[in-house]
Scaffold this motif. Structure first.
Motif, PDB file in Angstrom:
ATOM      1  N   UNK A 223       0.812  -1.213   0.000  1.00 16.05           N
ATOM      2  CA  UNK A 223       0.000   0.000   0.000  1.00 16.05           C
ATOM      3  C   UNK A 223       0.848   1.267   0.000  1.00 16.05           C
ATOM      4  N   UNK A 224       2.161   1.124  -0.220  1.00 16.96           N
ATOM      5  CA  UNK A 224       2.970   2.326  -0.438  1.00 16.96           C
ATOM      6  C   UNK A 224       4.167   2.541   0.475  1.00 16.96           C
ATOM      7  N   UNK A 225       4.306   1.759   1.556  1.00 16.31           N
ATOM      8  CA  UNK A 225       5.462   1.963   2.453  1.00 16.31           C
ATOM      9  C   UNK A 225       6.700   1.332   1.818  1.00 16.31           C
ATOM     10  N   UNK A 226       7.462   2.153   1.109  1.00 11.87           N
ATOM     11  CA  UNK A 226       8.524   1.569   0.274  1.00 11.87           C
ATOM     12  C   UNK A 226       9.771   1.176   1.068  1.00 11.87           C
ATOM     13  N   UNK A 227       9.691   1.179   2.395  1.00 11.36           N
ATOM     14  CA  UNK A 227      10.845   0.775   3.198  1.00 11.36           C
ATOM     15  C   UNK A 227      11.255  -0.667   2.875  1.00 11.36           C
TER      16      UNK A 227
ATOM     17  N   UNK B 160      -0.019   3.933   5.714  1.00  9.44           N
ATOM     18  CA  UNK B 160       0.805   4.037   4.499  1.00  9.44           C
ATOM     19  C   UNK B 160       0.124   4.942   3.482  1.00  9.44           C
ATOM     20  N   UNK B 161       0.936   5.537   2.621  1.00 10.64           N
ATOM     21  CA  UNK B 161       0.369   6.352   1.545  1.00 10.64           C
ATOM     22  C   UNK B 161       0.961   5.887   0.216  1.00 10.64           C
ATOM     23  N   UNK B 162       0.127   5.869  -0.807  1.00  9.01           N
ATOM     24  CA  UNK B 162       0.583   5.516  -2.151  1.00  9.01           C
ATOM     25  C   UNK B 162       0.222   6.668  -3.081  1.00  9.01           C
ATOM     26  N   UNK B 163       1.265   7.387  -3.499  1.00 10.83           N
ATOM     27  CA  UNK B 163       1.021   8.541  -4.384  1.00 10.83           C
ATOM     28  C   UNK B 163       1.224   8.169  -5.848  1.00 10.83           C
TER      29      UNK B 163
ATOM     30  N   UNK C  64      -4.544   9.731  -4.484  1.00 10.82           N
ATOM     31  CA  UNK C  64      -3.603   8.964  -3.661  1.00 10.82           C
ATOM     32  C   UNK C  64      -4.406   8.056  -2.741  1.00 10.82           C
ATOM     33  N   UNK C  65      -3.755   7.000  -2.285  1.00 11.33           N
ATOM     34  CA  UNK C  65      -4.420   6.084  -1.353  1.00 11.33           C
ATOM     35  C   UNK C  65      -3.778   6.222   0.017  1.00 11.33           C
ATOM     36  N   UNK C  66      -4.593   6.335   1.047  1.00 10.06           N
ATOM     37  CA  UNK C  66      -4.081   6.316   2.418  1.00 10.06           C
ATOM     38  C   UNK C  66      -4.699   5.100   3.101  1.00 10.06           C
ATOM     39  N   UNK C  67      -3.852   4.298   3.751  1.00  9.77           N
ATOM     40  CA  UNK C  67      -4.351   3.057   4.350  1.00  9.77           C
ATOM     41  C   UNK C  67      -3.904   2.920   5.793  1.00  9.77           C
ATOM     42  N   UNK C  68      -4.747   2.326   6.620  1.00 10.09           N
ATOM     43  CA  UNK C  68      -4.314   1.905   7.949  1.00 10.09           C
ATOM     44  C   UNK C  68      -4.268   0.380   7.950  1.00 10.09           C
ATOM     45  N   UNK C  69      -3.244  -0.164   8.597  1.00  9.20           N
ATOM     46  CA  UNK C  69      -3.038  -1.609   8.625  1.00  9.20           C
ATOM     47  C   UNK C  69      -2.850  -2.048  10.070  1.00  9.20           C
TER      48      UNK C  69
END
Ligand code: ADP
Ligand code: ASP
Ligand code: MG
Length: 402
Positions: free
Chosen positions: A205-209, A255-258, A339-344
């Motif tokens: 979902x976007x956390x590119x770590x 997380x954010x996915x731009x 953009x997508x913002x997600x909580x996990x």
């Protein structure tokens, strides 16, 4: 003990950092361990190579792109071997061809099929540090492939699995995995541990770590990962199957996915099979769809909207346009300003209040939600890209105690 240590682009960005990495690996080596080092391209090399390619030919073939991008990692491993040489430590650099790291044939987004470990074991038996190019592989045509942006993490995990390594350490430019990208949410907290499932969702979902496929592979082969800083000795974050006290943690990350885009297929006949036709077309082209929304419009017609990666927009729109009549669509729209913002969080499975709390936080921040998707352990909202960072902070504040 056999240790795989992966260093990202910032960690090998210049001479000083290369020697810093070499020193860290040398300590491990001198304590008697077998050391395999996986490297990314230096600093922003991969971005610069992409710019160079676009300048020459914006429609360059994916095969030639891989040929070009793979040079970044090859530069790093050769320089690192030279650094060890300067320190009097035996080391050898190997590229994907020399190891041999076999992948599927897909340029730009290949997957590992098999890794030959003989050469690596031979070099380790000679007491050398073995330095291997991340991000690349070889397909059945003996062409170089790459694994997709951020793919060096996956190389490290694949090697750790193939070599039955005792540890797989991912060194980067932050101290570990945080509850959100610390560059966007300064209040984010470092996690001691996180489960594969949660990290896989966050990465996807976007956390590119971490590259999401590295997490998928770590889970599949039971490779325990540690993510930590190459610049200090802080402990880092362990990624593993189960985490103690998981129940109490409602949300483990945001997380954010731009890189998201929204496609809308408008004015469809309200009849069975339409959704199947649309998503089957996309699936055949390997286009990943995430959030999906179907709504009934005027004259009993329906609209289907969904999100995909911005990299796939051109292909998806062309495909849908070609099939417009068969799909009974009036028109196709696309929007790449979302953009997508997600909580996990694993804890949300048994706690019904999370979605409401997230929507409340966004409402209080005055942010409009365009689409919503949920799974057992995540909630994703689609919003305007300009609102994304603010939304991240609002949602993070709601769930993560100070
Ligand atoms: P590397 O070159 O070492 O692979 P990346 O840039 O790919 O490094 O990944 C590290 C970056 O990931 C950090 O600098 C940070 O901005 C970003 N990041 C995104 N989400 C998170 C998170 N939840 N925790 C830590 N870092 C994150
Ligand atoms: N160098 C590649 C990239 O920038 C792979 C990686 O860093 O993991 O995407
Ligand atoms: Mg990375």
């Amino acid at each position: 003990m056999l240790v795989v240590k992966k260093f990202g682009g910032t960690s090998v960005a210049d001479k000083e950092r290369i020697f810093n990495v070499a020193k860290r690996c040398a300590e491990d080596y001198k304590s008697g361990n077998d050391v395999v080092v996986v490297l990314s391209a230096m600093g922003k090399t991969t971005d610069h190579l992409i710019e160079m390619a676009k300048d020459i030919n914006p429609n360059a073939s994916k095969r030639e792109m891989d040929m070009l991008l793979a040079t970044g990692e090859q530069t790093s491993v050769a320089l690192m071997a030279m650094a060890f040489g300067a320190m009097g430590i035996p080391a050898i650099s190997l590229n994907a061809f020399q190891v041999v790291m076999h992948t599927t044939k897909k340029y730009g987004n290949a997957r590992f099929k098999r890794i030959d470990s003989e050469r690596i074991h031979n070099e380790l038996d000679d007491r050398k540090i073995v330095i291997i190019t991340g991000f690349q592989g070889i397909n059945k045509y003996d062409d170089i492939t790459t694994l997709g942006r951020g793919g060096s993490d996956t190389t490290a995990v694949a090697l750790a699995a193939a070599l039955h390594a005792d540890a797989c350490e991912i060194y980067t430019d932050v101290d570990g995995i945080y509850t959100a990208d610390p560059r966007i949410v300064p209040k984010a907290k470092k996690l001691e541990e996180i489960t594969y499932d949660e990290m896989l969702e966050l990465a996807t979902l976007g956390a590119k770590v971490l590259h999401n496929r590295s997490v998928e592979m770590a889970k599949k082969y039971g490779v325990q990962l540690v993510v930590r800083s190459s610049l200090n000795e802080t402990e880092g974050t362990v990624v593993k199957e189960e985490v103690e006290g998981m129940e109490s943690m409602l949300v483990s990350g945001v997380a954010v996915d731009k890189n998201a885009a929204r496609i809308a297929v408008i004015g469809l006949q309200n009849q069975p099979g339409i959704a199947f036709k649309i998503f089957n077309l996309l699936a055949k082209k390997n286009i990943n769809v995430d959030v999906i929304l179907q709504s009934i419009g005027r004259d009993d017609k329906k609209d289907i909207s969904f999100t995909i990666s911005r990299d796939d927009v051109e292909e998806a729109v062309a495909l849908l346009e070609q099939n417009k009549a068969r799909l009974t669509a009036e028109r196709i729209e696309s929007d790449a300003t979302v953009a997508k913002v997600s909580v996990v969080g694993a804890g949300m499975q048994s706690n019904p209040g999370v979605a409401a709390a997230m929507f409340e936080a966004l409402f209080n921040a005055g942010i409009n939600i365009r689409m919503i998707a949920t799974s057992e352990i995540r909630i994703t909202v689609l919003l305007d890209e300009v609102d994304a960072d603010y939304a991240m902070r609002a949602v993070h504040d709601k769930f993560i105690p100070e």
